[in-house]
Design an enzyme around this catalytic site. Structure first.
Site, PDB file in Angstrom:
ATOM      1  N   GLU A   1       0.865  -1.191   0.000  1.00  0.00           N
ATOM      2  CA  GLU A   1       0.000   0.000   0.000  1.00  0.00           C
ATOM      3  C   GLU A   1       0.892   1.229   0.000  1.00  0.00           C
ATOM      4  O   GLU A   1       2.115   1.122   0.125  1.00  0.00           O
ATOM      5  CB  GLU A   1      -0.927  -0.013   1.230  1.00  0.00           C
ATOM      6  CG  GLU A   1      -2.001  -1.082   1.143  1.00  0.00           C
ATOM      7  CD  GLU A   1      -2.928  -1.130   2.351  1.00  0.00           C
ATOM      8  OE1 GLU A   1      -2.798  -0.285   3.244  1.00  0.00           O
ATOM      9  OE2 GLU A   1      -3.769  -2.032   2.390  1.00  0.00           O
TER      10      GLU A   1
ATOM     11  N   HIS B   1      -8.657   9.767   3.387  1.00  0.00           N
ATOM     12  CA  HIS B   1      -8.272   8.697   2.465  1.00  0.00           C
ATOM     13  C   HIS B   1      -8.492   9.227   1.054  1.00  0.00           C
ATOM     14  O   HIS B   1      -9.542   9.810   0.765  1.00  0.00           O
ATOM     15  CB  HIS B   1      -9.129   7.451   2.706  1.00  0.00           C
ATOM     16  CG  HIS B   1      -8.548   6.202   2.106  1.00  0.00           C
ATOM     17  ND1 HIS B   1      -8.465   6.014   0.740  1.00  0.00           N
ATOM     18  CD2 HIS B   1      -8.007   5.106   2.672  1.00  0.00           C
ATOM     19  CE1 HIS B   1      -7.902   4.841   0.512  1.00  0.00           C
ATOM     20  NE2 HIS B   1      -7.602   4.266   1.665  1.00  0.00           N
TER      21      HIS B   1
ATOM     22  N   ARG C   1      -0.520   8.852   1.966  1.00  0.00           N
ATOM     23  CA  ARG C   1      -1.884   9.371   1.809  1.00  0.00           C
ATOM     24  C   ARG C   1      -2.013  10.878   1.835  1.00  0.00           C
ATOM     25  O   ARG C   1      -2.821  11.447   1.118  1.00  0.00           O
ATOM     26  CB  ARG C   1      -2.725   8.850   2.961  1.00  0.00           C
ATOM     27  CG  ARG C   1      -3.356   7.594   2.591  1.00  0.00           C
ATOM     28  CD  ARG C   1      -4.202   7.079   3.672  1.00  0.00           C
ATOM     29  NE  ARG C   1      -4.206   5.657   3.434  1.00  0.00           N
ATOM     30  CZ  ARG C   1      -4.674   4.774   4.255  1.00  0.00           C
ATOM     31  NH1 ARG C   1      -5.180   5.154   5.399  1.00  0.00           N
ATOM     32  NH2 ARG C   1      -4.643   3.512   3.932  1.00  0.00           N
TER      33      ARG C   1
ATOM     34  N   HIS D   1     -10.967   9.775   7.102  1.00  0.00           N
ATOM     35  CA  HIS D   1     -10.774   8.329   7.281  1.00  0.00           C
ATOM     36  C   HIS D   1     -10.218   7.947   8.651  1.00  0.00           C
ATOM     37  O   HIS D   1     -10.591   6.931   9.213  1.00  0.00           O
ATOM     38  CB  HIS D   1      -9.808   7.865   6.191  1.00  0.00           C
ATOM     39  CG  HIS D   1      -9.540   6.407   6.181  1.00  0.00           C
ATOM     40  ND1 HIS D   1     -10.512   5.467   5.915  1.00  0.00           N
ATOM     41  CD2 HIS D   1      -8.393   5.712   6.386  1.00  0.00           C
ATOM     42  CE1 HIS D   1      -9.980   4.262   5.950  1.00  0.00           C
ATOM     43  NE2 HIS D   1      -8.701   4.379   6.264  1.00  0.00           N
TER      44      HIS D   1
ATOM     45  N   ARG E   1      -0.489   8.815   9.363  1.00  0.00           N
ATOM     46  CA  ARG E   1      -0.370   7.362   9.579  1.00  0.00           C
ATOM     47  C   ARG E   1      -0.015   6.620   8.297  1.00  0.00           C
ATOM     48  O   ARG E   1      -0.593   6.868   7.232  1.00  0.00           O
ATOM     49  CB  ARG E   1      -1.697   6.813  10.095  1.00  0.00           C
ATOM     50  CG  ARG E   1      -1.727   5.310  10.250  1.00  0.00           C
ATOM     51  CD  ARG E   1      -3.070   4.858  10.773  1.00  0.00           C
ATOM     52  NE  ARG E   1      -4.118   5.118   9.813  1.00  0.00           N
ATOM     53  CZ  ARG E   1      -4.704   4.181   9.067  1.00  0.00           C
ATOM     54  NH1 ARG E   1      -4.325   2.918   9.169  1.00  0.00           N
ATOM     55  NH2 ARG E   1      -5.664   4.493   8.243  1.00  0.00           N
TER      56      ARG E   1
HETATM   57  P1  FAD Z   1     -13.178   0.621  16.721  1.00  0.00           P
HETATM   58  O1  FAD Z   1     -12.905  -0.612  15.979  1.00  0.00           O
HETATM   59  O2  FAD Z   1     -13.774   1.734  15.968  1.00  0.00           O
HETATM   60  O3  FAD Z   1     -14.154   0.260  17.934  1.00  0.00           O
HETATM   61  C1  FAD Z   1     -14.762   1.302  18.683  1.00  0.00           C
HETATM   62  C2  FAD Z   1     -15.659   0.699  19.731  1.00  0.00           C
HETATM   63  O4  FAD Z   1     -15.985   1.675  20.699  1.00  0.00           O
HETATM   64  C3  FAD Z   1     -16.993   0.175  19.204  1.00  0.00           C
HETATM   65  O5  FAD Z   1     -17.273  -1.043  19.851  1.00  0.00           O
HETATM   66  C4  FAD Z   1     -18.010   1.208  19.687  1.00  0.00           C
HETATM   67  O6  FAD Z   1     -19.293   0.701  19.933  1.00  0.00           O
HETATM   68  C5  FAD Z   1     -17.365   1.616  20.993  1.00  0.00           C
HETATM   69  N1  FAD Z   1     -17.790   2.936  21.452  1.00  0.00           N
HETATM   70  C6  FAD Z   1     -17.550   4.142  20.909  1.00  0.00           C
HETATM   71  N2  FAD Z   1     -18.110   5.118  21.653  1.00  0.00           N
HETATM   72  C7  FAD Z   1     -18.711   4.512  22.688  1.00  0.00           C
HETATM   73  C8  FAD Z   1     -19.471   4.962  23.793  1.00  0.00           C
HETATM   74  N3  FAD Z   1     -19.737   6.268  24.015  1.00  0.00           N
HETATM   75  N4  FAD Z   1     -19.951   4.052  24.651  1.00  0.00           N
HETATM   76  C9  FAD Z   1     -19.742   2.726  24.458  1.00  0.00           C
HETATM   77  N5  FAD Z   1     -19.021   2.235  23.440  1.00  0.00           N
HETATM   78  C10 FAD Z   1     -18.509   3.125  22.560  1.00  0.00           C
HETATM   79  N6  FAD Z   1      -6.662   0.251   9.441  1.00  0.00           N
HETATM   80  C11 FAD Z   1      -5.709  -0.628   9.069  1.00  0.00           C
HETATM   81  O7  FAD Z   1      -4.721  -0.809   9.774  1.00  0.00           O
HETATM   82  N7  FAD Z   1      -5.850  -1.355   7.921  1.00  0.00           N
HETATM   83  C12 FAD Z   1      -6.909  -1.213   7.090  1.00  0.00           C
HETATM   84  O8  FAD Z   1      -7.009  -1.890   6.082  1.00  0.00           O
HETATM   85  C13 FAD Z   1      -7.907  -0.263   7.444  1.00  0.00           C
HETATM   86  N8  FAD Z   1      -8.974  -0.065   6.635  1.00  0.00           N
HETATM   87  C14 FAD Z   1      -9.979   0.761   7.051  1.00  0.00           C
HETATM   88  C15 FAD Z   1     -11.126   0.891   6.282  1.00  0.00           C
HETATM   89  C16 FAD Z   1     -12.183   1.660   6.724  1.00  0.00           C
HETATM   90  C17 FAD Z   1     -13.421   1.801   5.867  1.00  0.00           C
HETATM   91  C18 FAD Z   1     -12.099   2.330   7.970  1.00  0.00           C
HETATM   92  C19 FAD Z   1     -13.229   3.160   8.476  1.00  0.00           C
HETATM   93  C20 FAD Z   1     -10.942   2.230   8.740  1.00  0.00           C
HETATM   94  C21 FAD Z   1      -9.881   1.450   8.292  1.00  0.00           C
HETATM   95  N9  FAD Z   1      -8.723   1.317   9.047  1.00  0.00           N
HETATM   96  C22 FAD Z   1      -7.751   0.433   8.659  1.00  0.00           C
HETATM   97  C23 FAD Z   1      -8.611   1.950  10.367  1.00  0.00           C
HETATM   98  C24 FAD Z   1      -8.928   0.914  11.439  1.00  0.00           C
HETATM   99  O9  FAD Z   1      -9.972   0.085  11.011  1.00  0.00           O
HETATM  100  C25 FAD Z   1      -9.327   1.560  12.749  1.00  0.00           C
HETATM  101  O10 FAD Z   1      -8.429   2.580  13.078  1.00  0.00           O
HETATM  102  C26 FAD Z   1      -9.313   0.549  13.887  1.00  0.00           C
HETATM  103  O11 FAD Z   1     -10.053  -0.571  13.526  1.00  0.00           O
HETATM  104  C27 FAD Z   1      -9.846   1.170  15.153  1.00  0.00           C
HETATM  105  O12 FAD Z   1     -10.000   0.152  16.115  1.00  0.00           O
HETATM  106  P2  FAD Z   1     -10.416   0.532  17.598  1.00  0.00           P
HETATM  107  O13 FAD Z   1     -10.438  -0.732  18.365  1.00  0.00           O
HETATM  108  O14 FAD Z   1      -9.563   1.630  18.096  1.00  0.00           O
HETATM  109  O15 FAD Z   1     -11.882   1.164  17.458  1.00  0.00           O
HETATM  110  C1  SIN Z   2      -7.317   0.827   2.864  1.00  0.00           C
HETATM  111  O1  SIN Z   2      -7.633  -0.351   2.677  1.00  0.00           O
HETATM  112  O2  SIN Z   2      -6.999   1.603   1.961  1.00  0.00           O
HETATM  113  C2  SIN Z   2      -7.320   1.342   4.238  1.00  0.00           C
HETATM  114  C3  SIN Z   2      -6.041   1.015   4.863  1.00  0.00           C
HETATM  115  C4  SIN Z   2      -5.833   1.828   6.097  1.00  0.00           C
HETATM  116  O3  SIN Z   2      -6.604   2.731   6.400  1.00  0.00           O
HETATM  117  O4  SIN Z   2      -4.838   1.568   6.759  1.00  0.00           O
END
Ligand code: FAD
Ligand code: SIN
Length: 546
Positions: free
Chosen positions: A129, A257, A305, A366, A401
């Site tokens: 990527e 993104h 990015r 993103h 990032r």
């Molecule tokens: P999240 O997975 O967002 O979990 C948040 C949790 O907090 C949820 O359970 C929610 O219910 C809970 N929550 C929030 N507020 C409250 C509240 N007030 N009370 C109770 N619960 C709450 N990253 C990569 O490394 N590789 C990728 O390929 C990639 N692709 C992506 C594609 C997309 C479309 C998106 C949106 C993001 C992508 N990212 C990628 C980024 C990555 O997915 C996220 O940064 C990461 O998954 C965040 O994980 P997390 O555990 O911090 O939070």
């Molecule tokens: C993507 O698949 O382009 C998202 C990857 C990322 O946010 O790290």
């Protein structure tokens, strides 16, 4: 105005040794690892909707880790991360995360996650990527996040000392403030005793006491009109931390993104076209079919990015076009569909065959690089409080990032937080002096239009004035308008009964304010923060602490 206030007399105090807010990769990794280390403590994981609805579930491209040592090594992954971060990463943290990465990915595999293999050699298929000099992204088709989330949910269910609370909304952290003390940003030794949780089914507020609390509430993409983040991404944890007077930093670094599917209907969220598609050979072109990235960076479509998103923004403004295009027409159809079935089907569903037509794309908000300041074990500035995942600022991402480093960060920090908690929890007791939530109940808001309109206004302000390219005038305009929104919302919050929608609005305004204020404080352009008033980078590194 008619106020709908009613009294609830039910006693609603609950306890767990460790309260984890969030069920994405950061929250669930913490819960699993902690449950493995300590079967004697009770752990509660809270999700504001259902357990799987997280940013994690939507991750497409994959998780980065040095896997094939014949072509790759830690130094290269470290160098790529530092380069993308534009000199604002903490090199110690980058080294730590990169070097622990393969172990955490192996753990995800051991816990049941499938990653695609290369048929010929039965090795993992490693993708590339933007910003990566080697192929080091492990993935599962274009559904990596959903696969990881599935495996984590199945794994966590095996531990009887972990309780999952779905449809509970964390409103605020409990601190000395709730014991009547005047807590300010310079108060030393602020402590966290748990959180107030709103049960979204009964609309009762529970006082959830904990010996240790972990914020893993994810990102805040919903502050913008166009975002790849699901609607849950409202920055609640960061806003709660700020209200509790904890340290939040680097909020100006919002990652756009480059390639979300052009979405004239305004769908929320916008559909992502993974960077892995460019890693697979797709090329960015203008509507008229001309390549343009060579004007901006030697790495062209695979530059980091911030560079690609800014290049697209500049092309759109110069040409007056609504979108640029991603050209996949030269790619092998069978292989494309095998690697990107979700993207292929989504494009087909809106009438685009990506192997026959160019895909119209635009940048969309993103990822939030800044957030709650934490140390290498996920400890925050508030005692008894940890944070992990996208809501944090660890020092890994700096000003921008590197792709696929976020899932990695969530897994590494989840593990480290669990280990640190396991070592320290025995010295910590509950604070049972915390009063219950005040007696007024909660209900659905009567004037929902006030809330939805304010959310729309906030998104407009952020999108017009605090987007990819910023300036002093725009940022000032944003802050002025946000002050009005803030005071109107606080008035609503103080006068009416609590509702989850109102809580989210408050949090979105707080995050919008923090992003805008941090952006105003940074008098230079660096990484994801670009301002026409200070187009150059300073030679000194400065963090914006709030
Ligand atoms: P999240 O997975 O967002 O979990 C948040 C949790 O907090 C949820 O359970 C929610 O219910 C809970 N929550 C929030 N507020 C409250 C509240 N007030 N009370 C109770 N619960 C709450 N990253 C990569 O490394 N590789 C990728 O390929 C990639 N692709 C992506 C594609 C997309 C479309 C998106 C949106 C993001 C992508 N990212 C990628 C980024 C990555 O997915 C996220 O940064 C990461 O998954 C965040 O994980 P997390 O555990 O911090 O939070
Ligand atoms: C993507 O698949 O382009 C998202 C990857 C990322 O946010 O790290």
């Amino acid at each position: 105005m008619v106020l709908c206030l009613y009294f609830k007399s039910i006693v609603l105090v609950h306890k767990s040794d460790v309260l984890i807010l969030g069920s994405g990769i950061a929250g669930l990794t913490t819960a699993i690892q902690l449950a493995k280390l300590r079967s004697d403590i009770s752990i509660t994981v809270v999700s504001k909707t259902n357990i799987e609805e997280t940013n994690t579930k939507y991750a497409q491209g994959g998780i980065s880790a040095v896997w094939n040592h014949e072509i790759d090594d830690f130094e290269k992954h470290i160098a790529d991360t530092l380069d993308a971060g534009d000199d604002l990463c903490d090199p110690k943290i980058v080294k730590l995360v990169v070097e622990e990465g393969p172990k955490r990915v192996q753990e995800l595999i051991d816990w049941g996650t499938n990653f695609d293999k290369n048929n010929a050699k039965n090795n993992y298929d490693l993708a590339r990527e933007g910003g990566h000099t080697e192929a080091r992204i492990l993935h599962y088709r274009d559904l990596t996040g959903a696969e990881i989330e599935r495996a984590l949910i199945e794994k966590v269910a095996q531990f009887s000392n972990v309780k999952i609370l779905e449809h509970y909304y964390a409103i605020d952290l409990l601190t000395q403030h709730h014991l009547g003390y005047n807590v300010t940003r310079i108060t030393p030794d602020i402590e966290c005793y748990g959180a107030y949780l709103l049960d979204l089914k009964s609309l009762d507020v529970e006082t959830h006491l904990a010996r240790i609390t972990v914020i893993a509430t994810g990102g805040a993409g919903q502050i913008y009109r166009s975002t790849t983040n699901p609607v849950i991404a409202t920055g609640d944890g960061i806003a709660m931390m700020y209200r509790a007077k904890g340290v939040v930093e680097n909020m100006e670094f919002v990652q756009f993104h480059p390639t979300s599917l052009y979405n004239p209907a305004g769908d929320n969220p916008s559909f992502l076209i993974s960077e892995a598609v460019r890693g697979f050979g797709a090329v960015l072109k203008s509507k008229d079919g001309n390549e343009f990235m060579q004007k901006y960076d030697d790495r062209q479509s695979l530059a980091p990015r911030d560079i690609v998103a800014r290049a697209i923004d500049s092309e759109l403004k110069a040409r007056g076009d609504e979108f640029v295009c991603l050209d996949c027409r030269h790619l092998d159809k069978e292989e494309f569909i095998k690697h990107f079935p979700t993207i292929y089907n989504k494009c087909k569903s809106v009438g685009i065959d990506p192997l026959e037509q160019m895909i119209p794309v635009v940048p969309a908000c993103h990822y939030l690089c800044g957030g709650i300041q934490v140390d290498e074990n996920g400890k925050t500035s508030i005692d008894r409080l940890y944070a992990g995942g996208e809501c944090t600022s660890t020092g890994l991402h700096g000003a921008n990032r590197l792709a696929s480093n976020s899932l990695l960060e969530g897994a590494v920090y989840g593990h480290r937080i669990a280990t640190d908690i396991s070592n320290h929890i025995d010295q910590i007791n509950y604070n049972t002096q915390i009063p219950e939530w005040n007696a007024f109940g909660t209900t659905e808001p009567k004037e929902m239009v006030l809330i939805t309109q304010s959310i729309k206004e906030l998104k407009d302000i952020m999108s017009y004035y605090v987007g990819i390219v910023r300036s002093n005038v725009r940022l000032k305009r944003a802050l002025d308008r946000m002050h009005l929104l803030y005071s109107e919302t606080e008035e609503l919050y103080n006068l009416t009964v609590l509702s989850p929608q109102l809580c989210e609005l408050r949090n979105l305004i707080t995050i919008g304010y923090l992003v805008t204020r941090s952006a105003s404080m940074r008098k230079e352009s660096r990484g994801l923060h670009f301002t026409t008033d200070y187009p150059d980078k300073h030679s000194f590194k400065q963090n914006t602490l709030l």
